[in-house]
Write a protein that holds these residues in place. Structure first.
Motif, mmCIF file in Angstrom:
data_model
loop_
_atom_site.group_PDB
_atom_site.id
_atom_site.type_symbol
_atom_site.label_atom_id
_atom_site.label_comp_id
_atom_site.label_asym_id
_atom_site.label_seq_id
_atom_site.Cartn_x
_atom_site.Cartn_y
_atom_site.Cartn_z
ATOM 1 N N CYS A 4 19.738 42.661 53.441
ATOM 2 C CA CYS A 4 18.756 42.544 52.280
ATOM 3 C C CYS A 4 19.572 43.293 51.011
ATOM 4 O O CYS A 4 19.710 44.559 50.907
ATOM 5 C CB CYS A 4 17.642 43.319 52.588
ATOM 6 N N ASP A 5 20.115 42.694 50.162
ATOM 7 C CA ASP A 5 21.053 42.977 49.156
ATOM 8 C C ASP A 5 20.245 44.293 48.242
ATOM 9 O O ASP A 5 20.573 45.219 47.743
ATOM 10 C CB ASP A 5 21.490 42.106 48.263
ATOM 11 N N TYR A 6 18.954 43.850 48.094
ATOM 12 C CA TYR A 6 18.241 44.865 47.030
ATOM 13 C C TYR A 6 18.069 46.160 47.912
ATOM 14 O O TYR A 6 18.233 47.303 47.168
ATOM 15 C CB TYR A 6 16.757 44.032 46.964
ATOM 16 N N CYS A 7 17.408 45.988 49.268
ATOM 17 C CA CYS A 7 17.282 47.359 49.821
ATOM 18 C C CYS A 7 18.674 48.022 49.935
ATOM 19 O O CYS A 7 18.591 49.355 50.034
ATOM 20 C CB CYS A 7 16.603 47.312 51.004
ATOM 21 N N VAL A 8 19.889 47.547 50.111
ATOM 22 C CA VAL A 8 21.243 47.928 50.431
ATOM 23 C C VAL A 8 21.418 48.992 49.296
ATOM 24 O O VAL A 8 21.965 49.792 49.123
ATOM 25 C CB VAL A 8 22.130 47.140 50.756
ATOM 26 N N ALA A 9 21.203 48.234 47.863
ATOM 27 C CA ALA A 9 21.258 48.986 46.720
ATOM 28 C C ALA A 9 20.497 49.954 46.489
ATOM 29 O O ALA A 9 20.971 51.264 46.166
ATOM 30 C CB ALA A 9 21.278 47.975 45.616
ATOM 31 N N ALA A 10 19.240 49.780 46.698
ATOM 32 C CA ALA A 10 18.216 51.046 46.624
ATOM 33 C C ALA A 10 18.380 52.149 47.420
ATOM 34 O O ALA A 10 18.675 53.259 47.077
ATOM 35 C CB ALA A 10 16.682 50.337 46.785
ATOM 36 N N HIS A 11 18.879 51.899 48.866
ATOM 37 C CA HIS A 11 18.733 52.950 49.613
ATOM 38 C C HIS A 11 20.297 53.491 49.666
ATOM 39 O O HIS A 11 20.594 54.803 50.086
ATOM 40 C CB HIS A 11 18.517 52.483 51.110
ATOM 41 N N ARG A 64 13.957 39.274 50.781
ATOM 42 C CA ARG A 64 14.703 38.053 51.271
ATOM 43 C C ARG A 64 13.764 36.724 51.333
ATOM 44 O O ARG A 64 14.532 35.738 50.961
ATOM 45 C CB ARG A 64 15.048 38.063 53.018
ATOM 46 N N ILE A 65 12.652 36.807 51.183
ATOM 47 C CA ILE A 65 11.709 35.731 50.827
ATOM 48 C C ILE A 65 11.660 35.443 49.313
ATOM 49 O O ILE A 65 11.986 34.494 48.741
ATOM 50 C CB ILE A 65 10.406 36.049 51.404
ATOM 51 N N ASN A 66 11.566 36.577 48.292
ATOM 52 C CA ASN A 66 11.487 36.638 47.120
ATOM 53 C C ASN A 66 12.600 36.579 46.241
ATOM 54 O O ASN A 66 12.774 36.219 45.097
ATOM 55 C CB ASN A 66 10.671 37.858 46.673
ATOM 56 N N VAL A 111 19.390 49.791 58.402
ATOM 57 C CA VAL A 111 18.332 48.382 58.904
ATOM 58 C C VAL A 111 18.575 47.240 57.806
ATOM 59 O O VAL A 111 18.622 46.244 58.067
ATOM 60 C CB VAL A 111 16.953 49.214 58.901
ATOM 61 N N SER A 112 18.528 47.891 56.366
ATOM 62 C CA SER A 112 18.906 47.027 55.247
ATOM 63 C C SER A 112 20.160 46.268 55.353
ATOM 64 O O SER A 112 20.278 44.869 55.147
ATOM 65 C CB SER A 112 18.723 47.737 53.958
ATOM 66 N N SER A 113 21.092 46.702 55.972
ATOM 67 C CA SER A 113 22.544 46.375 55.877
ATOM 68 C C SER A 113 22.462 45.240 57.010
ATOM 69 O O SER A 113 23.132 44.120 56.917
ATOM 70 C CB SER A 113 23.640 47.251 56.361
#
Length: 178
Positions: free
Chosen positions: A78-85, A166-168, A72-74
């Motif tokens: 969302c680069d942040y969530c891609v890295a985290a997950h 994506r907002i932040n 879903v992040s990919s």
């Protein structure tokens, strides 16, 4: 640099301080996303954490949960969530090759995981009611009705964190993804 003002954690008071304390106790530190959400919306952060607790107590494996969240992040970019997950997927036992395939929505060679990827990719990238044949396919791969609910919840929480990041433009505090 984050777009939403996030004070230093040691300045938190009230509900924000409470939830940050719980996170620190559970995982040792407060990731940037949680700090940013928690200062401006501690109730929202508590909701996300509660949903993740429901998933943790559910019937989907941790690897399945991370497959969903990473895909879903990919899809959302969302680069942040891609890295985290990617990191959390590795911790959950997914191989580097499997993680790469999940990020690109490609088959991993594991038939059950590939059915999950196909199903989640369809949900994340289309609108409207999906065909009964798609539900039958994921059920045929071994996913139960309870797990269909959990898949939906994992998508929902990830969609929230993706949108927020994506907002932040949250500063990534996880290992970079190659």
């Amino acid at each position: 640099m984050s777009r939403i003002h996030t004070p230093a954690l040691d300045t938190a008071t009230g509900a924000s301080a409470e939830v940050f304390g719980q996170i620190k106790k559970a995982i040792g530190s407060v990731p940037n996303i949680y700090a940013a959400i928690g200062f401006s919306g501690p109730a929202a952060l508590k909701s996300v954490l509660a949903a993740d607790a429901v998933l943790a107590a559910g019937s989907l494996s941790k690897a399945d949960q991370e497959t969903i969240k990473l895909l879903v992040s990919s899809t959302a970019g969302c680069d942040y969530c891609v890295a985290a997950h990617s990191l959390l997927g590795k911790v959950a036992g997914l191989s580097p090759d499997a993680l790469r395939h999940i990020r690109t929505g490609e088959p991993t060679g594991d038939n059950k995981r590939d059915a999950l990827i196909r199903f989640v990719k369809l949900l994340a990238s289309t609108s409207g009611t999906i065909a009964e044949s798609e539900v039958a396919a994921v059920r045929g791969a071994g996913y139960t009705d309870q797990q269909l609910v959990e898949i939906s919840l994992a998508i929902a929480t990830t969609t929230f964190t993706n949108a927020f990041n994506r907002i932040n433009d949250t500063a990534i505090d996880f290992p970079a993804v190659q």
